[in-house]
Design an enzyme around this catalytic site. Structure first.
Site, PDB file in Angstrom:
ATOM      1  N   HIS A 143       0.845  -1.250   0.012  1.00 34.31           N
ATOM      2  CA  HIS A 143      -0.032  -0.078  -0.082  1.00 34.31           C
ATOM      3  C   HIS A 143       1.032   1.313  -0.015  1.00 34.31           C
ATOM      4  O   HIS A 143       0.537   2.161  -0.828  1.00 34.31           O
ATOM      5  CB  HIS A 143      -0.916  -0.128   1.246  1.00 34.31           C
ATOM      6  CG  HIS A 143      -1.513   1.214   1.394  1.00 34.31           C
ATOM      7  ND1 HIS A 143      -2.986   1.305   1.282  1.00 34.31           N
ATOM      8  CD2 HIS A 143      -1.475   2.392   1.614  1.00 34.31           C
ATOM      9  CE1 HIS A 143      -3.699   2.133   1.251  1.00 34.31           C
ATOM     10  NE2 HIS A 143      -2.645   3.158   1.979  1.00 34.31           N
ATOM     11  N   GLU A 144       1.924   1.199   1.022  1.00 34.31           N
ATOM     12  CA  GLU A 144       2.756   2.462   1.131  1.00 34.31           C
ATOM     13  C   GLU A 144       3.572   2.782  -0.006  1.00 34.31           C
ATOM     14  O   GLU A 144       3.760   3.960  -0.590  1.00 34.31           O
ATOM     15  CB  GLU A 144       3.441   2.301   2.223  1.00 34.31           C
ATOM     16  CG  GLU A 144       2.836   2.131   3.565  1.00 34.31           C
ATOM     17  CD  GLU A 144       1.690   3.313   3.843  1.00 34.31           C
ATOM     18  OE1 GLU A 144       1.544   4.567   3.169  1.00 34.31           O
ATOM     19  OE2 GLU A 144       0.635   2.914   4.469  1.00 34.31           O
ATOM     20  N   HIS A 200       1.809   4.246  -2.802  1.00 31.78           N
ATOM     21  CA  HIS A 200       1.278   5.794  -2.767  1.00 31.78           C
ATOM     22  C   HIS A 200       2.603   6.423  -3.705  1.00 31.78           C
ATOM     23  O   HIS A 200       2.351   7.586  -4.321  1.00 31.78           O
ATOM     24  CB  HIS A 200       1.334   6.048  -1.264  1.00 31.78           C
ATOM     25  CG  HIS A 200       0.112   6.138  -0.717  1.00 31.78           C
ATOM     26  ND1 HIS A 200      -0.847   6.676  -1.271  1.00 31.78           N
ATOM     27  CD2 HIS A 200      -0.553   5.703   0.541  1.00 31.78           C
ATOM     28  CE1 HIS A 200      -2.089   6.449  -0.410  1.00 31.78           C
ATOM     29  NE2 HIS A 200      -1.728   6.083   0.484  1.00 31.78           N
ATOM     30  N   GLU A 255      -6.214   6.728  -2.365  1.00 30.17           N
ATOM     31  CA  GLU A 255      -6.157   5.673  -1.213  1.00 30.17           C
ATOM     32  C   GLU A 255      -6.657   4.110  -1.741  1.00 30.17           C
ATOM     33  O   GLU A 255      -5.754   3.263  -1.551  1.00 30.17           O
ATOM     34  CB  GLU A 255      -6.906   5.841  -0.143  1.00 30.17           C
ATOM     35  CG  GLU A 255      -6.459   6.745   1.041  1.00 30.17           C
ATOM     36  CD  GLU A 255      -5.084   5.947   1.654  1.00 30.17           C
ATOM     37  OE1 GLU A 255      -5.389   4.990   2.006  1.00 30.17           O
ATOM     38  OE2 GLU A 255      -4.150   6.527   1.641  1.00 30.17           O
ATOM     39  N   HIS A 262      -9.874   7.813   3.295  1.00 25.18           N
ATOM     40  CA  HIS A 262      -9.869   6.422   3.396  1.00 25.18           C
ATOM     41  C   HIS A 262     -11.175   5.744   3.476  1.00 25.18           C
ATOM     42  O   HIS A 262     -11.318   4.360   3.158  1.00 25.18           O
ATOM     43  CB  HIS A 262      -9.297   5.982   5.062  1.00 25.18           C
ATOM     44  CG  HIS A 262      -7.716   6.456   5.058  1.00 25.18           C
ATOM     45  ND1 HIS A 262      -7.433   7.961   5.469  1.00 25.18           N
ATOM     46  CD2 HIS A 262      -6.626   6.077   4.927  1.00 25.18           C
ATOM     47  CE1 HIS A 262      -6.083   7.952   5.421  1.00 25.18           C
ATOM     48  NE2 HIS A 262      -5.641   6.834   5.160  1.00 25.18           N
TER      49      HIS A 262
END
Length: 718
Positions: free
Chosen positions: A361-362, A365, A385, A447
């Site tokens: 996920h990170e 980004h 997100e 989110h």
């Protein structure tokens, strides 16, 4: 030839402006049912990519001229993607008199023959502001940002906070603005940071959002089990430096503040090449999880999409574990090109937030920042997100780790109270996330609004109905009660990645994301493919748009549980139109640009949503349409709507127009000559279409000189 005519002719002869997406205009579609390697993109070496970027930089001045940009604007190449057939997609950022333009990014698409075919804009056309000298001082702007902060408490400025003069072009009318950051207590901890965008003339708040793109919750931790990780050997032993993945280094932050994770950081090094003990008693254990997760994420992007690292330049980003104290958070920060992982808190047994899907996920980004750079607020923030959730999930499937099998739950290893951070199959199950689109999507936390795109992706990949995936129960319940099979997660991911990297921009909304993914599906599988059809059905299943006509060979529906009902059909009794007051956002409407808005820069006739058409001050066209409108069979059916026209033009000559057509027949034309102080009700006779199902369209056209804005609201057919 007068000045206005000359300018119009020059722009008309240049590259076609606007977001042009023709299903067959890009790379040749693969046969339906085949897999598109790299989402249709060629693999590129670092040298090859650099050469293409250098060429894009050389071409930038001519490209800007062909697009009709002004002399104060400059294009800065950011990325280049090449299709399997040689077609190119060049992504540019924009500056105005040296200032960054937020919302100024664009993508120029070239065919295999090297000729430009279309352009995808975040803000269409030239940027024009009155000047770049602010009325508000930088000191006053910082003070106003502190007073205005809403995401952090006890806001203050630190030596890490900044105040930058920019051009804000997210709305239709660009303004000179300050982008300030402030620090305070928030979801990310005691030193959370917030960006506050202020009008440099009035001090009005234009936007505000968290700076760090976070995964936060009430707890979590991971243990990926016994795995192989890549390390480097030096004269004194080994370090957690992964030379195979861009020399990614995992550091022990030693509880440095999240605002500066490198403050006390040191490398992990030892004489043996065995790391961690599987528990938090060893500081190495969290580092093993991070190193493994980031390597798997790199491999996923490389082997699936031919992407070499976050920025597609082969360079790894540093990662920090054990950041801050009692930090229930993990985040990517593009300003330091780094990733940070907290250790959790007593709420989750002090378990590090280094789960496999969190790492994916990170790092994703960062991929978003390097491609579409979706603004981290409003609907684009939800898409930002969701993109990380989508690819974090795909990394989990890709890794095929027996201790953490693939599923569509986000953070299921983090020991949350309900067992997960988010669920893609049923986002609303957490009590906060949105499963279906509504006019609230741009106002809730990103989110939570991400649930709409997460739900879309799950339905595209897996279809409707109950099933067990990765040992966990899933139930794809659509918002409209439909039933259908999915196209598989790999095809769904290819569509999303191509849409993100080729057709999305910083200001993309949910409606525009639908357009982008439909175009991506057409590029990869064909305009009349089942894949593209299912993409349209999945969007309709989350209350965005309607499904395309079935091209044939429709897969048999999968079994489904009793669906959760949601408002569908006509919300306005006595009105044949769906969502004629726009209070459900873009629901029911098809728009070529992001016309339907609740921006406070203009006023609605009723409620808070309206359609803002044109107003660029440069050559442009837009359309807003609704299909299958049932015109009453009796009486004298009419189309009524409220229209407000404001213009910089003068006189009675119709330079800029708004045309109303039914089934392609123009029934009424309004122009700059119809300028009004407020909204005026307009009526169009539909007697010729009595009893028919028709297509209604508003079409705006603006010439190259001076702007005209058409505001439309409260549209009704009855």
């Amino acid at each position: 030839m007068n000045r206005k005519t000359a300018l119009a002719a020059a722009v008309a002869a240049a590259l076609t402006m606007g977001t042009v997406m023709v299903a067959s205009s890009q790379s040749p579609a693969l046969a339906s049912g085949t897999t598109a390697n790299g989402a249709g993109f060629q693999a590129m070496t670092s040298v090859g990519r650099t050469a293409l970027l250098e060429q894009a930089e050389k071409d930038a001045k001519d490209v800007a001229k062909s697009l009709g940009l002004g002399p104060d604007e400059r294009l800065l190449p950011k990325d280049v993607l090449v299709d399997n057939d040689g077609a190119r997609h060049v992504r540019y950022d924009r500056t105005y008199r040296g200032l960054p333009v937020i919302g100024g990014d664009l993508v120029v698409h070239y065919g295999a023959n090297g000729k430009a075919t279309s352009t995808t804009w975040a803000h269409q056309g030239a940027i024009k502001v009155a000047g770049v000298t602010p009325k508000l001082s930088g000191q006053d702007a910082s003070a106003a940002a502190v007073r205005s902060a809403k995401h952090v408490k006890q806001a203050r400025t630190t030596n890490l906070d900044t105040s930058q003069l920019v051009v804000w072009a997210v709305g239709k009318v660009p303004v000179l603005a300050y982008r300030n950051t402030v620090t305070g207590a928030g979801e990310a901890g005691a030193n959370s940071r917030e960006a506050v965008l202020l009008d440099a003339a009035s001090g009005a708040v234009l936007d505000q959002y968290e700076v760090n793109q976070t995964v936060s919750g009430t707890g979590n931790g991971v243990n990926v089990g016994q795995v192989t990780i890549e390390t480097s050997q030096g004269g004194s032993g080994y370090t957690l430096t992964d030379a195979l993945h861009g020399s990614t280094i995992v550091y022990d932050s030693y509880n440095s503040p999240q605002s500066n994770p490198a403050q006390n950081a040191r490398t992990f090094s030892k004489s043996t090449n065995s790391w961690g003990n599987g528990s938090t008693s060893s500081r190495e254990s969290a580092a093993v999880d991070a190193s493994y997760g980031l390597a798997k994420t790199w491999d996923f992007y490389k082997n699936t999409f031919n992407r070499s690292g976050i920025r597609n330049d082969g360079r790894g980003a540093p990662a920090y574990v054990h950041v801050d104290n009692q930090l229930l958070n993990a985040f990517y920060d593009d300003s330091c090109f780094c990733m940070s992982f907290g250790d959790g808190s007593s709420q989750n047994g002090n378990t590090p937030l280094t789960a496999l899907d969190v790492s994916g996920h990170e790092m994703s980004h960062g991929v978003t920042a390097a491609t579409a750079n979706l603004n981290y607020s409003g609907e684009s923030g939800g898409l930002n997100e969701a993109t990380s959730d989508i690819f974090g999930t795909m990394v989990e499937f890709y890794a095929n780790n027996s201790t953490d099998p693939g599923d569509y739950y986000i953070g299921e290893k983090l020991r949350m109270g309900n067992g997960y951070l988010r669920r893609m199959d049923n986002p609303a199950a957490d009590g906060s996330s949105l499963s279906c689109y509504s006019s609230r999507a741009g106002q809730v936390d990103v989110h939570y609004s991400s649930g709409i795109a997460n739900h879309f992706f799950y339905l595209t990949a897996e279809g409707t109905g109950a099933k067990t995936i990765g040992g966990l129960p899933h139930n794809g319940t659509p918002c409209n009660g439909d039933t259908f099979n999915g196209i598989g997660k790999d095809k769904a991911a290819a569509v999303w990645y191509r849409a993100l990297s080729t057709y999305m921009t910083s200001t993309t909304t949910y409606s525009a994301a639908r357009t982008a993914t439909l175009q991506a599906a057409a590029d990869l599988y064909g305009a009349n493919s089942q894949e593209r059809y299912i993409v349209s059905k999945a969007w309709a299943a989350v209350s965005i748009g309607t499904a395309l006509p079935d091209p044939g060979g429709n897969p048999s529906p999968s079994p489904t549980a009793s669906p959760t009902s949601s408002p569908t059909g006509n919300p306005n009794p006595g009105n044949a139109l769906t969502n004629g007051d726009f209070e459900q956002g873009a629901t029911g409407w098809t728009q070529s640009a992001d016309d339907i808005t609740n921006s406070t820069q203009q006023q609605a006739h009723g409620g808070s949503w309206y359609a803002w058409m044109m107003g660029y001050g440069s050559a442009a066209t837009e359309t807003l349409a609704q299909n299958n409108v049932a015109v009453p069979a009796s009486g004298t059916p009419r189309l009524t709507f409220w229209l407000k026209v404001t213009t910089q033009e003068s006189g009675s000559t119709a330079y800029d127009t708004l045309k109303v057509s039914v089934n392609g027949q123009t029934l009424a034309t309004y122009s700059n000559a119809n300028a009004s102080a407020g909204y005026v009700q307009k009526t169009v006779d539909l007697s010729a279409f009595r009893g028919q199902s028709v297509n209604l369209q508003f079409a705006g056209q603006e010439d190259a000189y001076l702007s005209t804005t058409f505001l439309v609201d409260d549209v009704s057919v009855g």
